[in-house]
Design an enzyme around this catalytic site. Structure first.
Site, short mmCIF file in Angstrom:
data_model
loop_
_atom_site.label_atom_id
_atom_site.label_comp_id
_atom_site.label_asym_id
_atom_site.label_seq_id
_atom_site.Cartn_x
_atom_site.Cartn_y
_atom_site.Cartn_z
N SER A 146 22.00 28.64 -2.74
CA SER A 146 21.46 29.12 -1.47
C SER A 146 22.13 28.36 -0.35
O SER A 146 22.56 27.21 -0.53
CB SER A 146 19.94 28.87 -1.41
OG SER A 146 19.44 29.07 -0.11
N TYR A 159 12.77 22.70 -1.02
CA TYR A 159 13.69 23.73 -1.50
C TYR A 159 15.14 23.35 -1.20
O TYR A 159 16.01 23.49 -2.07
CB TYR A 159 13.34 25.07 -0.85
CG TYR A 159 14.20 26.23 -1.31
CD1 TYR A 159 14.28 26.56 -2.66
CD2 TYR A 159 14.93 26.98 -0.40
CE1 TYR A 159 15.07 27.63 -3.09
CE2 TYR A 159 15.72 28.04 -0.83
CZ TYR A 159 15.78 28.36 -2.17
OH TYR A 159 16.56 29.41 -2.59
#
Length: 247
Positions: A133, A146
């Protein structure tokens, strides 16, 4: 006639990017092993694609071992897609149990599946593609857990490539920006549909799961001497992690 490319294992194949990637790879000539925790979904997908469904929680060593056994000796491609985000609290209010779950799936799970399949992938001059990501690029408010997990997963990718530089296996990373899928943000916010919808509010044409699957399919089918170290993919409306146009 579509070229036969061997067996591809896709983790997190029950929805979103994983399901779209399984479909793309099947169209590209792979026999796809669809791995995820939700067996009913991956059984339906495997039936659609003529593939194999394997229930697999990537944090469970026994299920990872079974996945490697079921995938078999013709495996040429692994897509480490299982993972995801949980919560958006500041560090001062962090849910550390959620942080541990994110690390367990995004990092330890990817490492476990890679370790289990790596001997076969090397024997077959195969490839591992990690779906990371742009969260790995740097922190943002509420994203420490995250971002940290995805940065650790990127470190795994970089280290693995260095360790295997003299072996016939390719190590690649596809790093998506804003992708609108049915479940990613909904899971992040514990089923709160209003908060999930707000993530994409006003953003013209965020990426779709099929956009990322298209990128993964392209990376997977480059000639054997070509390695795509990292592909970063964003919608045009997202100039950077913190710079998003909203109408």
């Amino acid at each position: 006639m579509t070229e036969t490319r061997g067996v591809a294992v896709v983790t997190g194949a029950s929805s979103g990017i994983g399901a779209a990637t399984a479909r793309r790879l099947a169209a590209d000539g792979y026999r796809v092993v669809c791995a995820a925790r939700r067996l009913d979904r991956i059984e339906a997908l495997a039936d659609e694609l003529g593939g194999i469904a394997v229930r697999c929680d990537v944090t469970d060593p026994a299920q990872v071992a079974e996945l490697a056994e079921r995938a078999g000796g013709e495996t040429t491609l692994l897509i480490n897609n299982a993972g995801g985000a949980l919560g958006l609290e500041p560090v001062a209010e962090a849910d550390l149990d959620a942080w541990q779950r994110m690390y367990a799936t995004n990092v330890l799970g990817a490492a476990a599946v890679t370790k289990a399949l790596l001997p076969t992938l090397i024997d077959n001059a195969g490839q591992v593609i990690f779906v990371t990501s742009v969260a790995a690029d740097g922190g943002y408010e509420g994203g420490a857990g995250y971002c940290g997990a995805k940065a650790a997963e990127r470190s795994l990718v970089q280290t693995l490539r260095l360790e295997l530089y003299d072996r016939p296996v390719r190590i690649a990373e596809v790093s998506p920006g804003m992708v609108h899928t049915d479940e990613f943000s909904l899971t992040r916010f514990g089923g709160d549909q209003q908060r999930a919808d707000a993530v994409y509010a006003g953003v013209p044409d965020p990426l779709t799961a099929e956009d990322i699957a298209d990128c993964i399919g392209w990376v997977a089918t480059r000639p054997a001497h070509v390695n795509i170290d990292r592909m970063t993919v964003r919608p045009r409306a997202q100039a950077a992690q913190h710079k998003i146009f909203r109408a």
